[in-house]
Write a protein that holds these residues in place. Structure first.
Motif, short mmCIF file in Angstrom:
data_model
loop_
_atom_site.label_atom_id
_atom_site.label_comp_id
_atom_site.label_asym_id
_atom_site.label_seq_id
_atom_site.Cartn_x
_atom_site.Cartn_y
_atom_site.Cartn_z
N THR A 43 8.47 55.29 34.64
CA THR A 43 7.99 54.05 34.79
C THR A 43 9.20 52.94 34.28
OG1 THR A 43 7.18 53.94 32.50
CG2 THR A 43 5.61 54.73 33.97
N ASP A 44 8.93 51.77 34.98
CA ASP A 44 9.80 50.59 34.64
C ASP A 44 9.05 49.54 34.42
OD1 ASP A 44 12.29 49.39 34.53
OD2 ASP A 44 13.04 49.99 36.28
N GLU A 45 9.83 48.37 34.38
CA GLU A 45 9.20 46.95 34.11
C GLU A 45 10.01 45.97 34.70
OE1 GLU A 45 8.70 43.32 30.61
OE2 GLU A 45 9.88 45.33 30.45
N LEU A 46 9.21 45.19 35.56
CA LEU A 46 9.89 44.19 36.55
C LEU A 46 9.98 42.97 35.53
CD1 LEU A 46 10.51 43.17 39.28
CD2 LEU A 46 8.15 41.95 39.52
N CYS A 47 11.07 42.44 35.32
CA CYS A 47 11.32 41.26 34.48
C CYS A 47 11.98 40.30 35.20
CB CYS A 47 12.32 41.75 33.33
SG CYS A 47 13.80 42.53 33.80
N VAL A 48 12.12 39.11 34.28
CA VAL A 48 12.69 37.88 34.98
C VAL A 48 14.11 37.81 34.53
CG1 VAL A 48 12.41 35.25 35.16
CG2 VAL A 48 10.51 36.73 34.89
N LEU A 49 15.10 37.39 35.12
CA LEU A 49 16.41 36.99 34.80
C LEU A 49 16.69 35.77 34.74
CD1 LEU A 49 18.19 40.30 36.29
CD2 LEU A 49 17.08 39.94 33.89
N MET B 214 13.70 41.76 38.72
CA MET B 214 14.53 43.14 38.89
C MET B 214 13.74 43.95 37.85
SD MET B 214 18.68 43.61 38.90
CE MET B 214 18.85 42.29 40.07
N PRO B 215 13.59 45.33 38.40
CA PRO B 215 13.49 46.25 37.47
C PRO B 215 14.36 46.28 36.35
CG PRO B 215 13.18 47.19 39.70
CD PRO B 215 13.91 45.68 39.71
N LEU C 68 24.06 43.69 29.08
CA LEU C 68 23.74 42.57 29.91
C LEU C 68 24.20 41.57 29.48
CD1 LEU C 68 22.02 42.01 32.48
CD2 LEU C 68 20.14 41.44 30.98
N GLU C 69 25.45 40.78 29.89
CA GLU C 69 26.06 39.92 29.47
C GLU C 69 25.77 38.41 30.34
OE1 GLU C 69 30.15 40.93 29.22
OE2 GLU C 69 29.79 42.32 27.56
N GLY C 70 25.59 37.27 29.61
CA GLY C 70 25.58 36.00 30.43
C GLY C 70 24.09 36.02 31.15
N VAL C 71 23.27 36.93 30.99
CA VAL C 71 21.79 36.66 31.58
C VAL C 71 20.88 37.09 30.67
CG1 VAL C 71 20.38 37.57 33.57
CG2 VAL C 71 22.91 37.40 33.95
N VAL C 72 19.67 36.27 30.55
CA VAL C 72 18.55 36.69 29.92
C VAL C 72 17.61 37.39 30.59
CG1 VAL C 72 17.04 35.57 27.96
CG2 VAL C 72 19.30 34.51 28.69
N ALA C 73 16.93 38.52 29.93
CA ALA C 73 15.95 39.24 30.67
C ALA C 73 14.58 39.11 29.91
CB ALA C 73 16.30 40.76 30.59
N LEU C 74 13.72 38.49 30.51
CA LEU C 74 12.44 38.35 29.95
C LEU C 74 11.23 39.11 30.43
CD1 LEU C 74 12.57 34.48 29.09
CD2 LEU C 74 13.12 36.41 27.60
N SER C 75 10.32 39.48 29.87
CA SER C 75 9.05 40.14 30.47
C SER C 75 8.38 39.37 30.89
CB SER C 75 8.31 40.82 29.45
OG SER C 75 9.05 41.85 28.78
N LEU C 76 7.35 39.60 32.24
CA LEU C 76 6.13 38.80 32.57
C LEU C 76 5.01 39.14 31.81
CD1 LEU C 76 6.93 39.56 36.59
CD2 LEU C 76 6.81 37.29 35.43
N ASP D 50 4.12 46.63 35.19
CA ASP D 50 4.77 48.02 35.04
C ASP D 50 4.99 48.68 36.41
OD1 ASP D 50 4.87 48.04 31.94
OD2 ASP D 50 2.71 48.61 32.11
N LEU D 51 6.12 49.36 36.50
CA LEU D 51 6.22 49.85 37.91
C LEU D 51 6.43 51.36 37.68
CD1 LEU D 51 9.63 47.63 39.01
CD2 LEU D 51 6.83 47.37 39.51
#
Length: 298
Positions: free
Chosen positions: A162-168, A240-241, A249-257, A262-263
């Motif tokens: 399983t994976d998670e779709l997140c916002v960058l 992105m998954p 992960l540098e210079g980018v913020v990853a947040l959950s929806l 879930d993928l």
């Protein structure tokens, strides 16, 4: 009609070149040309159109016949593999479909390595495409097994991971301090998306109304690193998954929806009963590999 003729036809349809087709099936160009001519003569139709540069393309009847030929060759391969299994052998070929924008490269490489060690006499031929293409390839018999997003109607799927779709978001974005984001909060954002439209399908599953967001796609790129670099520079945000992201992960913020997306990633065949032994062995190996990676991560 013989298998050499059918293999030549499929190779030409897939490569569009006599040179590449000959290399693919280990024949000379003259042998491929003769095989195609003999097949067309026997059937009484033109299967492939040729231009002055030697490039070939399917005729209308060729397009209709191709799926049947692929299925016939796949069944012949399955028969050979079943006979080898009965003799205690594991050999042949497995045609595997992968989705570059969804399957983590580390996971795919690990599966291929483990499978090669366990079954050195089974060749894996890798096809890369979008979610839609891989699904079509499974149904049409182009590939024996492929990665899919579950549920996948009409084909038999096995859950791997399983994976998670997140916002960058880029650094300094006004939403970066949030823990989660709802799709409607991103209506005014510009997007950087991948070219194969896989992310658009993921957006649809996540509740994004695509008619409202398509006009906001500023850029499209095919490489994950390029997309991340564009987000880092503030050219837009992306989806992105999470497992596709680099470990640092540098210079980018990853947040959950919100709600979480879930993928469920799996491997699928057209039918478990009709799948060739090599495809079943690959699924078994992939399950072991995915479980080992999950335990190591935990």
């Amino acid at each position: 009609m013989n298998f050499s003729q059918l293999q030549s036809f499929v190779a030409l349809a897939e490569t569009g070149s006599f040179t590449e087709a000959a290399y693919t099936i280990n024949l000379t160009q003259s042998a491929v040309s003769h095989a195609l001519s003999a097949l067309e003569s026997e059937l009484g139709v033109t299967l492939l159109e040729r231009n002055r540069k030697g490039v070939v393309s399917l005729s209308r009847v060729g397009e209709k016949i191709l799926p049947h030929v692929r299925l016939l060759l796949a069944q012949a391969e399955a028969i050979e593999q079943e006979a080898k299994v009965a003799r205690g052998e594991a050999a042949g070929k497995v045609r595997l479909g992968s989705i570059e924008s969804m399957i983590p490269p580390r996971l795919l490489a690990s599966m291929l390595t483990r499978f090669r060690v366990a079954y050195p006499d089974i060749e894996v031929v890798l096809f890369e495409g979008s979610m839609h293409e891989v699904g079509d390839w499974i149904e049409q018999g182009v590939i024996d097994v492929g990665f899919v997003l579950l549920p996948a109607p009409g084909i038999d799927g096995t859950l791997l991971t399983t994976d998670e779709l997140c916002v960058l978001l880029p650094p300094g974005h006004h939403l970066q301090t949030r823990k989660t984001l709802m799709p409607e909060e991103l209506r005014e954002e510009g997007f950087v998306m991948e070219k194969t439209q896989c992310t658009l399908n993921l957006m649809r599953r996540a509740g994004f109304v695509l008619d409202k967001y398509k006009s906001q796609i500023r850029y499209q790129a095919s490489d994950t690193a390029t997309i991340l670099a564009m987000v880092r520079e503030g050219l837009g945000i992306t989806l992105m998954p999470r497992k596709l992201l680099p470990s640092k992960l540098e210079g980018v913020v990853a947040l959950s929806l919100n709600p979480p997306q879930d993928l469920r990633i799996g491997l699928a065949v057209k039918s478990q009963d009709a799948a060739p032994p090599g495809a079943k062995l690959f699924i078994q190996t992939a399950l072991i590999c995915a479980q080992a990676q999950a335990e190591a991560t935990a």
